[in-house]
Every structure is written in structure tokens, then in C-alpha cells.
Motif scaffolding. Structure first.
Motif, PDB file in Angstrom:
ATOM      1  N   MET A   1       0.840  -1.204   0.000  1.00 57.02           N
ATOM      2  CA  MET A   1       0.000   0.000   0.000  1.00 57.02           C
ATOM      3  C   MET A   1       0.872   1.250   0.000  1.00 57.02           C
ATOM      4  SD  MET A   1      -2.940   1.121   2.696  1.00 57.02           S
ATOM      5  CE  MET A   1      -4.385   0.538   1.839  1.00 57.02           C
ATOM      6  N   LEU A   2       0.578   2.173  -0.912  1.00 50.90           N
ATOM      7  CA  LEU A   2       1.366   3.398  -1.018  1.00 50.90           C
ATOM      8  C   LEU A   2       0.765   4.510  -0.152  1.00 50.90           C
ATOM      9  CD1 LEU A   2       2.080   3.544  -4.859  1.00 50.90           C
ATOM     10  CD2 LEU A   2       3.490   2.580  -3.033  1.00 50.90           C
ATOM     11  N   LEU A   3       1.612   5.424   0.275  1.00 47.71           N
ATOM     12  CA  LEU A   3       1.133   6.496   1.152  1.00 47.71           C
ATOM     13  C   LEU A   3       0.145   7.419   0.464  1.00 47.71           C
ATOM     14  CD1 LEU A   3       4.163   7.476   3.317  1.00 47.71           C
ATOM     15  CD2 LEU A   3       2.097   6.285   3.983  1.00 47.71           C
ATOM     16  N   GLU A   4       0.246   7.547  -0.863  1.00 47.57           N
ATOM     17  CA  GLU A   4      -0.695   8.450  -1.546  1.00 47.57           C
ATOM     18  C   GLU A   4      -2.141   7.946  -1.455  1.00 47.57           C
ATOM     19  OE1 GLU A   4       0.390   8.870  -5.634  1.00 47.57           O
ATOM     20  OE2 GLU A   4       0.726   6.742  -5.917  1.00 47.57           O
ATOM     21  N   MET A  50       8.394  20.171   9.937  1.00 45.48           N
ATOM     22  CA  MET A  50       9.352  20.120   8.834  1.00 45.48           C
ATOM     23  C   MET A  50       8.786  20.881   7.641  1.00 45.48           C
ATOM     24  SD  MET A  50      10.830  16.674   7.020  1.00 45.48           S
ATOM     25  CE  MET A  50      12.224  16.220   8.026  1.00 45.48           C
ATOM     26  N   VAL A  52       9.578  21.624   3.565  1.00 48.41           N
ATOM     27  CA  VAL A  52      10.359  21.108   2.443  1.00 48.41           C
ATOM     28  C   VAL A  52      10.131  21.996   1.216  1.00 48.41           C
ATOM     29  CG1 VAL A  52      10.754  19.106   0.955  1.00 48.41           C
ATOM     30  CG2 VAL A  52      10.136  18.763   3.356  1.00 48.41           C
ATOM     31  N   ILE A  55       7.309  21.762  -1.587  1.00 45.20           N
ATOM     32  CA  ILE A  55       6.073  21.260  -0.983  1.00 45.20           C
ATOM     33  C   ILE A  55       5.451  22.358  -0.117  1.00 45.20           C
ATOM     34  CG2 ILE A  55       5.054  19.548   0.588  1.00 45.20           C
ATOM     35  CD1 ILE A  55       5.981  18.138  -1.845  1.00 45.20           C
ATOM     36  N   HIS A  56       6.244  22.893   0.797  1.00 42.16           N
ATOM     37  CA  HIS A  56       5.711  23.873   1.755  1.00 42.16           C
ATOM     38  C   HIS A  56       6.081  25.312   1.430  1.00 42.16           C
ATOM     39  CE1 HIS A  56       6.149  20.029   3.941  1.00 42.16           C
ATOM     40  NE2 HIS A  56       4.903  20.295   4.205  1.00 42.16           N
ATOM     41  N   PHE A 329      -1.116  13.529   3.167  1.00 42.01           N
ATOM     42  CA  PHE A 329      -0.554  12.959   4.404  1.00 42.01           C
ATOM     43  C   PHE A 329       0.399  13.893   5.127  1.00 42.01           C
ATOM     44  CE2 PHE A 329       3.791  11.672   3.458  1.00 42.01           C
ATOM     45  CZ  PHE A 329       3.813  11.651   2.089  1.00 42.01           C
TER      46      PHE A 329
ATOM     47  N   GLY B  94      10.109  13.090   6.113  1.00 41.52           N
ATOM     48  CA  GLY B  94       9.682  13.510   4.782  1.00 41.52           C
ATOM     49  C   GLY B  94       9.594  12.270   3.908  1.00 41.52           C
ATOM     50  N   LEU B  95       8.411  12.007   3.352  1.00 42.45           N
ATOM     51  CA  LEU B  95       8.178  10.779   2.584  1.00 42.45           C
ATOM     52  C   LEU B  95       7.681  11.133   1.188  1.00 42.45           C
ATOM     53  CD1 LEU B  95       6.183   8.996   5.422  1.00 42.45           C
ATOM     54  CD2 LEU B  95       8.543   8.487   4.768  1.00 42.45           C
ATOM     55  N   THR B  96       8.106  10.381   0.194  1.00 40.59           N
ATOM     56  CA  THR B  96       7.599  10.620  -1.156  1.00 40.59           C
ATOM     57  C   THR B  96       6.216   9.974  -1.296  1.00 40.59           C
ATOM     58  OG1 THR B  96       8.667   8.623  -1.957  1.00 40.59           O
ATOM     59  CG2 THR B  96       9.928  10.647  -2.095  1.00 40.59           C
ATOM     60  N   GLU B  97       5.476  10.423  -2.294  1.00 43.65           N
ATOM     61  CA  GLU B  97       4.108   9.911  -2.472  1.00 43.65           C
ATOM     62  C   GLU B  97       4.082   8.407  -2.707  1.00 43.65           C
ATOM     63  OE1 GLU B  97       1.339  13.418  -4.278  1.00 43.65           O
ATOM     64  OE2 GLU B  97       2.859  12.545  -5.585  1.00 43.65           O
ATOM     65  N   ASN B  98       5.133   7.898  -3.313  1.00 38.33           N
ATOM     66  CA  ASN B  98       5.111   6.456  -3.585  1.00 38.33           C
ATOM     67  C   ASN B  98       5.887   5.636  -2.542  1.00 38.33           C
ATOM     68  OD1 ASN B  98       7.635   7.184  -4.283  1.00 38.33           O
ATOM     69  ND2 ASN B  98       7.588   6.395  -6.376  1.00 38.33           N
ATOM     70  N   THR B  99       6.053   6.218  -1.347  1.00 41.85           N
ATOM     71  CA  THR B  99       6.618   5.439  -0.246  1.00 41.85           C
ATOM     72  C   THR B  99       5.599   4.366   0.154  1.00 41.85           C
ATOM     73  OG1 THR B  99       7.734   7.417   0.582  1.00 41.85           O
ATOM     74  CG2 THR B  99       7.580   5.555   2.094  1.00 41.85           C
ATOM     75  N   GLU B 100       6.083   3.149   0.381  1.00 40.02           N
ATOM     76  CA  GLU B 100       5.196   2.070   0.839  1.00 40.02           C
ATOM     77  C   GLU B 100       4.863   2.284   2.316  1.00 40.02           C
ATOM     78  OE1 GLU B 100       3.809  -0.640  -0.382  1.00 40.02           O
ATOM     79  OE2 GLU B 100       4.640  -0.764  -2.406  1.00 40.02           O
ATOM     80  N   LEU B 101       3.621   1.994   2.672  1.00 37.95           N
ATOM     81  CA  LEU B 101       3.237   2.053   4.082  1.00 37.95           C
ATOM     82  C   LEU B 101       4.161   1.163   4.909  1.00 37.95           C
ATOM     83  CD1 LEU B 101       1.345   2.822   6.403  1.00 37.95           C
ATOM     84  CD2 LEU B 101      -0.107   0.916   5.738  1.00 37.95           C
ATOM     85  N   VAL B 104       7.221   2.830   6.278  1.00 34.60           N
ATOM     86  CA  VAL B 104       6.984   3.656   7.464  1.00 34.60           C
ATOM     87  C   VAL B 104       6.860   2.765   8.702  1.00 34.60           C
ATOM     88  CG1 VAL B 104       5.488   5.411   8.495  1.00 34.60           C
ATOM     89  CG2 VAL B 104       5.817   5.349   6.029  1.00 34.60           C
ATOM     90  N   LYS B 129       5.183  15.456   3.054  1.00 36.09           N
ATOM     91  CA  LYS B 129       5.532  14.987   1.727  1.00 36.09           C
ATOM     92  C   LYS B 129       6.914  15.504   1.349  1.00 36.09           C
ATOM     93  CE  LYS B 129       1.697  15.399  -0.842  1.00 36.09           C
ATOM     94  NZ  LYS B 129       0.815  15.880  -1.913  1.00 36.09           N
TER      95      LYS B 129
END
Lengths: 334, 334
Positions: A1-4, A50, A52, A55-56, A329, B94-101, B104, B129
Motif C-alpha cells: 500500500m502506497l502512502l498516496e 518540517m 520542504v 512542498i511547503h 498525508f 519527509g516521505l515521497t508519495e510512492n513510499t510504501e506504508l 513507514v 511529503k
């Protein structure tokens, strides 16, 4: 499962399940800041954010000075929401090889300037190389009296809902930059909105007063938009709420820019975020004390029973607050 | 002026000039960790480190579990160097959108596992992000008795210099990955060196004992290589030092890998860094107490007068310690 594909509250729940609270953590993951006991009777407030690049913040719109200011301000705002007194800050900076020394200097000048206004002094941190883009991570430590802490969870049915200052100004300031419409309005209008977005003033003294005078039953700082913050208070307090759209304080400057762009300023106030004002609840019998304090406060709604739900009344139409604000997220204090 | 042209100590000086120490900062920017006074008699130790993908770690070599472990370990090590007791941690990820859950989750499992060994519990942080690459920023808060703190500045001529554990193992572990020579050595050798690099065990208890038994006059954790850390102690204490190269403890596994690659293991011990052992100074009359403690300690040198300079004796040749270790603009605790 991806965070997006993953909602923010679920990610926090995952982290809380893996890392349950340890001894000495009075308030941990899930509120504006953590409250920690190192010594009996003494409490530390700690919060971390944080920022970045890309992004921010966009370096075309924000100066190094303002970035230093804002990166401390957003953390001070989390301490303000608990009524704490910020004291110390740690800064971890990720810098690219071709960052100008001047950028670093200006960053710390901005950081120092707002720190001086809120008794907060740099005490340490880290400076590292970043392969692309500037990264800022700030931790603020503060103090608070044991047993006397503003949280999200104390709101009760019958309480009133109030906010400090005006809302939506930060979103209006961002729109000035993003839509390329700087210079079309009066210098006063543009200055007010740019400042709201780039150099926000956290409500540290207001949070301390609300706590010291025993007024607020719950509080949040408005970082992700009023709608999200009210929902967080309602969820943590297990109550419902009604917000009256026509009572939400919005500055003339914000209305001017919104009208020009054909946007609804109320939507900015509800969902724009980054206002760094406080939203808090209090029992009606405290109204007299609150008025004496000369804090810029507006009453915008009422706490209801949980079964009522969480709504905003817009011109007589009841809109569910679920639909507003950030839900990628990104999360303060996990 | 660009940062790539700028030395690390000068950058720290720039920051210190802009942000001088405020009230309540007992030890600020420039030591392993900050020591802060929130209440009289009570002291907080605070330290912060940032790890950036592509600069500090390569996800081909380190697992999420190990990254969680190491990002807490490097901060615990800074608290260890002052003799403090770590208590709480904040993590900004800081995580990219395609980081796997799963990434984490594994990160926090590693973080939790080492935290449990050192009474350190997650209390908050931030999850945001990142446009490219994983960013980890950890702050650790701990406690320490007022007036009794290990710093870099207490070494005196005549003191002996000692280190805990063995040095160079982390550099050897990194070489296994970077040179693609995994599988050429015995599983024991590879396991020892990989662990040293990816899952270091900070010397928290050793630092506490050295402080409590009043043995050490100065201490540093070995994050940037022995040479850098000894120079830092010498500079802060305004003394000189001589290190005997043939006394520096290096494991057989490290020697094996170094020989295979035609490298000098002593250079890894002096300049490799990331060993997270302690280097400390102590007066010779404390030798007896130190031996009773059953801490893995090796005496490697002696503190001299400032005029002597800072040298390592390699097979009778005196080499200036200036030439070793990291000096890009990466710095712990500014």
C-alpha cells in the motif's frame, strides 16, 4: 500500500500502534504538541515541524528571512495552542551545495527576530547537505504548569466556539503570489496579506492568557484550516459543533482579493489553512472574563452533542465540515 | 559566497554570531547536545540530527528498520557523550508519495526497538511529503543533573585519552556495500561490520557511568571519526594531544576487510566516522576506578599542552590530525 492512498489520521494511528506512549509522556502523538514530565511538577511542551522546498514553500515567493521566521512561527503556534511558554529551539537545515551563505544568514536573522518576541532562543540543531532543495526541521521546547494544559479534548456541549484574529488572510496572500496578481491592489492590502502568509504572528500570549484565566475548555491552532481544526476538537472531545459562516471574521483585504479572483473568501477561511490563529471553546459563563481581556476574539459557533455532527451554516444551508481543508498525508505532531 | 566553499566550523560561527545564547541555555550550539534549564536544579539535554537520502544513506544498503534504528542511535549517541539519560524523541519524516506504508511501519519498528533499550519513547513529530527522497529529522530530549555534565572542554594536560569499543568497523561495513564485496568473508565478519554500520549501539550507559563516577574530564561521541573528535576536544579544552596509532582498538573483521581492499584500517579508525563510540579524557589517578567498571575501554593517548599541537603517532611518524575526517558542511548540533 502506497502512502498516496492513505489518509492522514490512519497513518498517525499506524505510528501510535507501533510506538505506544512511554512513561513520562503526559500528552503524546496526536495533539498540537507533546507534554512531557522530566521532573515531578515540571512539564515540557515539545513540538516539531518540517518544511520542504517545493512542498511547503517556493523560494520565488518567500525570502530566507521570512522562511526562518515562518519555520519558527509554525512551531510557536503549536505551543500557543496548548497555552505553553516556548523557550528553546533546535533547527536542522538541509542545504544544497550551491546555497549562498547569505541565505543561511538571512534565515537565522528571521528566526532570531521572531524568537526574540517570544522568549525563544536557538540552542542547537544540525546542518547537512541536501541533494536537491532546502529542508527545514524545527523543534521547539517550552514549559507549562503541571496539570494545567490546553488540549483538544475538553470541549463540552453548550460551550461556545471562538477564534482569534481574522481567517483566510494567509490563503489570500498565497493567491497573490500564485495567481501573479501582485501590484493590482493597494500597498496596504498586499502588505497585510503577504505578511499573513509569510510572517505570521503566532498567538502565544493569547494561548497563555486563555489557560491562565481558566477560560478555554479546548484549543487548536489553525494551521490546516478552520474546518479541520474544529473537526479535530470535536473528535477528541467526542462532541458535535455548529459554526456560523457569516460570523467567521475575514479581513476586508481578503474579501477584496477573493472577489477579484471570483473566489469565495469563506472557503479560504474554512479550508485555506496557515492562518496560525487559535480556535477554542469556552463555557458561556466565561464570556464576561473573556471580554475584559482585550484579546481580538470572535465567537463563531457552538458545541453540540456528538450525535449532532460537525457542520457549518452557510446562508442557512448546513454543510458538513468533512469536505474542507487539507487531507494529504501532512500532519503536525503526528 | 557558496556553502561548498565554506568550512563547517565557520558556518557554525556565523550562526552563533546571529543567534547568541539566550537565558536558560547552559550549553548551546557547538557541543554534542544542548543543556537547558527550564526549572532550577533540573537540566534538559537536547540534540537533533537530520539524515537525507542520497547523502547519509542509500536505500539499496539500509532497510527501513535499520534507518529507524540508526536515526535514533545517532541522537542517543550525542546524549551519551554528555552523560545524560535520554527520555523522549520527536521524529519528522519527509516521505515521497510512492513510499510504501510498509516502509513507514518498519522504520518505526526499528526506532521503537532501540528506543526500548535506552528508555527513549516517541512523543511527537511531523510527517510531510517530500518531492524526492526520504528525509529523517530526529530530536532527542533527555535529563541530566544540574552542574554535572560531560562536555568537550574539561581536558587537562596529563590526562589520558581513551575510547570505548573498537573503531573503523562502520567504515568497513560501508565498504562491504560500496565495493560490492558482500559474501566474500565469513558470515560472522560480515554480520559484525554490517551491524556496526547500520545498527550501531550508542554508549549511553558508559557515558552515564563515566559521569556518575566522576572519571571523565571531557568526552565526545565518535560520529565524524576519531581525528575530528579529538581535535574538537583539544580545541574546546585549549590543549594539545598525542594519539598512539598502534593502540587504537580495531576489530579483526575490520582488518580482514581492509587488507582485502588494500586499505589501511587505521585510516578508517581515524577518519571513517559513524562508529558512535565515546572518546574521553581522564586523569591517570582515576585508572583504578575505570578498570573496576568493566566498560570496554582502551587507552590510546595523552593530553598535552596546547603548544604541543594535536598529533597521531603512526609507526613513530608524527602526523597532524588536521588531515583526517569529514569536513564538508555537515555538523552535529551546530
Amino acid at each position: 500500500m502506497l502512502l498516496e492512498d492513505f489518509s492522514e489520521p490512519r497513518l498517525i494511528q499506524v505510528i501510535k500502534n507501533i510506538c505506544p506512549e512511554g512513561p513520562g509522556i503526559i500528552i503524546g502523538i496526536g495533539d498540537d504538541a507533546a507534554v512531557l514530565a522530566l521532573e515531578p511538577g515540571s512539564r515540557i511542551v515539545a513540538t516539531s515541524d518540517m518544511l520542504v522546498e517545493g512542498i511547503h514553500f517556493d523560494r520565488n515567493f518567500i525570502s530566507a528571512y521570512q522562511l526562518g521566521w515562518k519555520s519558527l512561527a509554525v512551531n510557536l503556534s503549536d505551543v500557543a495552542a496548548m497555552g505553553g511558554t516556548p523557550r528553546f529551539a533546535l533547527v536542522s537545515l538541509g542545504l544544497t551545495e550551491n546555497t549562498e551563505l547569505h541565505f543561511v544568514e538571512d534565515f537565522y536573522y528571521g528566526f532570531k527576530r521572531i524568537g526574540e518576541q517570544f522568549t525563544t532562543y536557538l540552542c542547537g540543531g544540525d546542518t547537512v547537505k541536501s541533494p536537491s532543495g532546502i529542508i527545514v526541521s524545527v523543534t521547539v521546547l517550552g514549559s507549562i504548569e503541571a496539570g494545567k494544559i490546553l488540549t483538544r479534548s475538553g470541549a463540552r456541549p453548550g460551550d461556545l466556539v471562538a477564534v482569534t484574529g481574522v481567517l483566510g488572510s494567509s490563503a489570500a496572500g498565497l493567491a497573490l503570489f500564485q495567481k501573479g496578481i501582485l501590484g493590482r491592489f493597494s500597498p496596504e492590502v498586499e502588505e497585510e496579506l503577504k505578511k499573513a502568509h509569510l510572517e505570521p504572528l503566532p498567538r502565544v500570549r493569547e494561548g497563555q492568557i486563555l489557560l491562565a484565566r481558566d477560560i478555554a475548555t479546548a484549543a487548536n491552532d489553525i494551521s490546516d484550516g478552520l474546518a479541520v481544526e474544529v473537526r479535530e476538537i470535536a473528535a477528541a472531545s467526542e462532541v458535535g459543533a455548529i459554526i456560523y459562516g457569516n460570523k467567521i471574521p475575514i479581513s476586508k483585504a481578503t474579501v477584496t482579493v477573493a472577489r477579484f479572483l471570483g473566489e469565495d473568501p469563506l472557503q479560504w477561511a474554512l479550508g485555506g489553512g496557515e492562518d496560525y490563529e487559535l480556535v477554542f471553546t469556552f463555557p458561556p459563563e466565561k464570556m464576561g472574563v473573556l471580554k475584559e481581556l482585550k484579546i481580538p476574539v470572535t465567537i463563531i459557533g457552538e458545541i453540540k452533542e456528538k450525535e449532532f455532527g460537525v457542520f457549518v451554516d452557510i446562508d442557512g444551508k448546513m454543510c458538513n465540515l468533512e469536505g474542507y481543508g487539507y487531507d494529504h498525508f501532512k500532519k503536525k505532531n503526528q
